[in-house]
Design a protein around this motif. Structure first.
Motif, mmCIF file in Angstrom:
data_model
loop_
_atom_site.group_PDB
_atom_site.id
_atom_site.type_symbol
_atom_site.label_atom_id
_atom_site.label_comp_id
_atom_site.label_asym_id
_atom_site.label_seq_id
_atom_site.Cartn_x
_atom_site.Cartn_y
_atom_site.Cartn_z
ATOM 1 N N PHE A 378 -30.225 51.159 0.233
ATOM 2 C CA PHE A 378 -29.635 51.499 -1.543
ATOM 3 C C PHE A 378 -28.218 52.843 -0.842
ATOM 4 O O PHE A 378 -28.356 52.958 0.275
ATOM 5 C CB PHE A 378 -30.785 52.105 -1.948
ATOM 6 N N GLN A 379 -27.584 52.668 -1.251
ATOM 7 C CA GLN A 379 -26.339 53.379 -0.993
ATOM 8 C C GLN A 379 -25.979 54.016 -2.363
ATOM 9 O O GLN A 379 -26.360 53.802 -3.256
ATOM 10 C CB GLN A 379 -25.035 52.370 -1.087
ATOM 11 N N ASP A 382 -25.060 52.741 -6.357
ATOM 12 C CA ASP A 382 -25.672 51.904 -6.811
ATOM 13 C C ASP A 382 -26.289 51.587 -8.374
ATOM 14 O O ASP A 382 -26.776 52.521 -8.580
ATOM 15 C CB ASP A 382 -26.740 51.215 -5.923
ATOM 16 N N ILE A 384 -29.309 49.999 -10.137
ATOM 17 C CA ILE A 384 -30.595 49.490 -9.318
ATOM 18 C C ILE A 384 -31.488 49.067 -10.559
ATOM 19 O O ILE A 384 -31.634 49.393 -11.598
ATOM 20 C CB ILE A 384 -31.517 50.276 -8.192
ATOM 21 N N ALA A 404 -26.995 56.854 -8.153
ATOM 22 C CA ALA A 404 -27.979 56.058 -8.292
ATOM 23 C C ALA A 404 -28.140 55.598 -9.646
ATOM 24 O O ALA A 404 -28.652 56.897 -10.426
ATOM 25 C CB ALA A 404 -28.959 55.559 -6.905
ATOM 26 N N LYS A 436 -18.629 49.041 -6.348
ATOM 27 C CA LYS A 436 -20.190 49.237 -6.717
ATOM 28 C C LYS A 436 -21.185 48.273 -6.991
ATOM 29 O O LYS A 436 -21.348 46.756 -7.468
ATOM 30 C CB LYS A 436 -19.684 49.485 -8.626
ATOM 31 N N ARG A 437 -22.431 48.411 -6.383
ATOM 32 C CA ARG A 437 -23.432 47.520 -6.139
ATOM 33 C C ARG A 437 -24.116 47.168 -7.076
ATOM 34 O O ARG A 437 -25.121 48.229 -7.311
ATOM 35 C CB ARG A 437 -24.032 47.412 -4.441
ATOM 36 N N VAL A 438 -24.582 46.027 -7.518
ATOM 37 C CA VAL A 438 -25.598 45.821 -8.727
ATOM 38 C C VAL A 438 -27.045 45.520 -8.426
ATOM 39 O O VAL A 438 -26.611 44.260 -7.700
ATOM 40 C CB VAL A 438 -24.553 45.451 -9.191
ATOM 41 N N ILE A 439 -28.101 45.571 -8.205
ATOM 42 C CA ILE A 439 -29.162 44.833 -7.262
ATOM 43 C C ILE A 439 -30.711 44.625 -8.311
ATOM 44 O O ILE A 439 -30.849 45.951 -8.765
ATOM 45 C CB ILE A 439 -29.925 46.277 -6.187
ATOM 46 N N TYR A 465 -26.395 41.714 -5.951
ATOM 47 C CA TYR A 465 -28.211 41.250 -5.078
ATOM 48 C C TYR A 465 -28.678 40.456 -6.168
ATOM 49 O O TYR A 465 -29.325 41.367 -6.836
ATOM 50 C CB TYR A 465 -28.178 42.262 -4.563
ATOM 51 N N ASN A 528 -24.375 44.144 3.504
ATOM 52 C CA ASN A 528 -24.017 45.859 2.671
ATOM 53 C C ASN A 528 -23.300 45.461 1.639
ATOM 54 O O ASN A 528 -23.430 46.622 0.922
ATOM 55 C CB ASN A 528 -24.701 46.650 3.662
ATOM 56 N N ASN A 530 -20.975 44.068 -0.949
ATOM 57 C CA ASN A 530 -21.298 43.062 -2.293
ATOM 58 C C ASN A 530 -19.554 42.426 -2.401
ATOM 59 O O ASN A 530 -19.219 41.955 -3.281
ATOM 60 C CB ASN A 530 -21.392 43.931 -3.057
#
Length: 563
Positions: A378-379, A382, A384, A404, A436-439, A465, A528, A530
């Motif tokens: 995780f960053q 994120d 989550i 997060a 910005k990552r969506v997991i 992800y 890592n 996106n």
């Protein structure tokens, strides 16, 4: 322009409150309304695969950006969305549900139209939705149409609940004054009654002054009703040990040295359980005390000195102060609490979970290991998302990085929610920051309910992800009842073919069966970032589950069996 259409007015207003993506499906009673989306620069139509998925997506978008809009057609469309709408209502998520309904003349004549029940009753679906809406409006008169639209948007935003807005098909193109857009919708909260607010603050200060072992416990509505900043300041000023519930994950900074962990009643880490339940004052921010959020109601406070901060009331011990909103109370409290809390001597908070011990690279994947390991992947920032089931319970043991945001539908618990939610969250995240990552973490059983929305992710080149936990069926259900029952089995899918099937061009597929494969993948620098949509299938044994889910399943089975 001196005049604009009523349909365009709606979308201009939504853009003004930072809603830039509209979810839903076309239907003949809303088609002319959808035309107006393309007249507003910066507005886009997501185009979902079905209305249920669209309602889940709107929920995810609203959780990240503060509000969302869903558009369906009369009858068949709106009813298909109601499960998701009910979930948003239950969990305090601001979704405006706009329904294109038959023309006013068709309704007046009680015509036997398609999508009706065949009895001339055009109000029945509106009445259904009224039970899961903060307010509703069925526009029939142009004279008050704009004010009703404004009222519905304000109510959605301010109360963080669902709102129903019916617009007849013959009114979309009617003209209203464009100058009405010059006055922004008032999204401010009405002030608390001064006397009641002062009494609340003074009572809290008295409790704080006498407390020797106080704590702060943040729950879902801390995030939903926008008091995360106030709660952070409260922690920083007081230095009280601070905890979250499962629904509160992400409500406070888990990297703060005063953060102590997740409290879930009897399912908590023993150190967390001891710290919370031995407190002599609990400041509870935004509680939603459902069964899965409390370890089947196993909260066991030793004190009655509990202050509950809610969006529309405050509860202190057994006294309730209706209409006193927590945001104003917290803001006032922050100004006066330093002098009262200065005598508090900080105690140690429970330690962080021990890292996983090194294991041979060929060690089979286990959920307990994975959830402990995830913090390394995780960053900061994120989003989550964890599906109802093993994921929603496993994530409780994973420390979050700074800023997060956790999404888990713990109260409503509709299986399949998370995949649709991921679509909406990915739209919202992209609008905030493309990096910005969506997991997503979901089970392969849950995925089968809403898998079509991966197609919409591909259509818009979104880059989440998608971690699919494959344990050959509904493991959470097996743990509760029917370990070997056929109804907990599902048809196996070739998950690594899904992205290609949905037309993806730039994508990655991965299958992870061992700890070595996990570490190699998650430490890869390119992985890592996106940069493309990714589906990662995690292969697990059938009954493998996080330890707290096993305990929760036993509690649930026991409760279900009682007369």
């Amino acid at each position: 322009m001196s005049e604009i259409t009523l349909g365009r007015y709606l979308f201009e207003r939504l853009k003004q409150v930072n809603v830039n993506t509209i979810f839903g499906l076309p239907g003949d009673f809303n088609l002319a309304l959808l035309d107006k989306i393309y007249e507003v620069p910066g507005m886009r139509w997501a185009g979902n695969a079905n209305e249920l998925n669209a309602s889940y997506a709107a929920d995810g978008y609203a959780r990240v950006k503060g509000m969302a809009c869903l558009i369906t057609t009369f009858g068949v469309g709106e009813l298909s969305a109601l499960n998701g709408i009910a979930g948003s209502y239950a969990e305090h998520v601001g979704v405006l549900h706009v329904v294109g309904v038959p023309s006013t003349s068709s309704q007046a004549k009680q015509l036997l139209l398609h999508h009706t029940l065949g009895n001339g009753d055009f109000t029945v679906f509106h009445r259904m939705s009224s039970n899961i809406s903060e307010t509703t409006a069925m526009v029939t008169d142009l004279a008050n149409a704009t004010s009703e639209i404004d009222r519905c948007i304000r109510t959605t935003y301010v109360t963080q609940r669902t709102v129903y807005l019916g617009l007849p098909a013959n009114m979309f193109d009617l003209k209203v004054k464009a100058s009405l857009l010059d006055t922004p919708i008032d999204l401010s909260l009405k002030p608390n009654d001064a006397a009641a607010e002062n009494e609340v603050v003074e009572t809290i200060l008295s409790l704080v002054k006498d407390a020797k072992n106080p704590i702060i416990l943040a729950d879902a509505c801390c995030s939903r009703h926008d008091v995360k900043a106030e709660t952070k300041k409260l922690i920083d000023i007081t230095q009280f040990p601070s905890f979250v519930t499962p629904m509160g994950k992400g409500s406070i900074d888990e990297q703060n040295p005063r953060y102590g962990g997740v409290y879930v009643g009897t399912l908590s880490n023993p150190d967390v359980k001891q710290a919370v339940e031995s407190a002599d004052l609990i400041l509870s921010v935004g509680a939603l005390l459902s069964d899965f959020n409390t370890g089947s109601f196993s909260y066991s406070y030793k004190t009655k000195n509990v202050v509950e901060f809610h969006s529309d009331h405050i509860k202190i011990k057994s006294a309730t102060f209706p209409g006193v909103q927590m945001k104003f109370v917290l803001q006032k409290l922050l100004k006066v609490i330093p002098s009262v809390a200065k005598g508090y001597k900080p105690v140690a908070v429970p330690g962080r979970p021990a890292p996983n011990k090194p294991s041979p690279a060929n060690t089979p994947m286990k959920q307990e290991w994975m959830w402990n390991e995830l913090a390394k992947f995780f960053q900061e920032g994120d989003v989550i998302i964890t599906e109802t089931g093993t994921s929603a319970f496993g994530i409780n043991q994973t420390p979050f990085p700074k800023n997060a945001y956790g999404i888990s539908q713990v109260l409503w618990g509709s299986i399949g929610f998370a995949t649709g939610c991921t679509l909406g969250a990915a739209f919202a995240a992209e609008e905030i920051d493309p990096k910005k990552r969506v997991i997503l973490f979901t089970g392969e059983g849950s995925l089968q309910l809403t898998v079509q929305e991966i197609s919409t992710m591909v259509r818009w080149n979104l880059k989440p992800y998608l971690f699919v936990l494959n344990n050959a069926g509904y493991t959470i259900e097996r743990l509760i009842h029917g370990e070997k029952a056929g109804y907990n089995d599902i048809q196996p899918w070739n998950h690594l073919n899904l992205l290609e099937t949905f037309g993806a061009k730039d994508y990655e597929n991965h299958r992870v069966s061992t700890t070595g494969e996990w570490e190699k993948l998650t430490t890869n620098k390119d992985f890592n970032q996106n940069s493309r949509i990714r589906l990662i299938e995690i292969m697990l044994e059938v009954m493998d589950a996080p330890s707290n889910l096993v305990a929760q399943a036993q509690l649930t089975a026991s409760i279900n069996a009682k007369n």
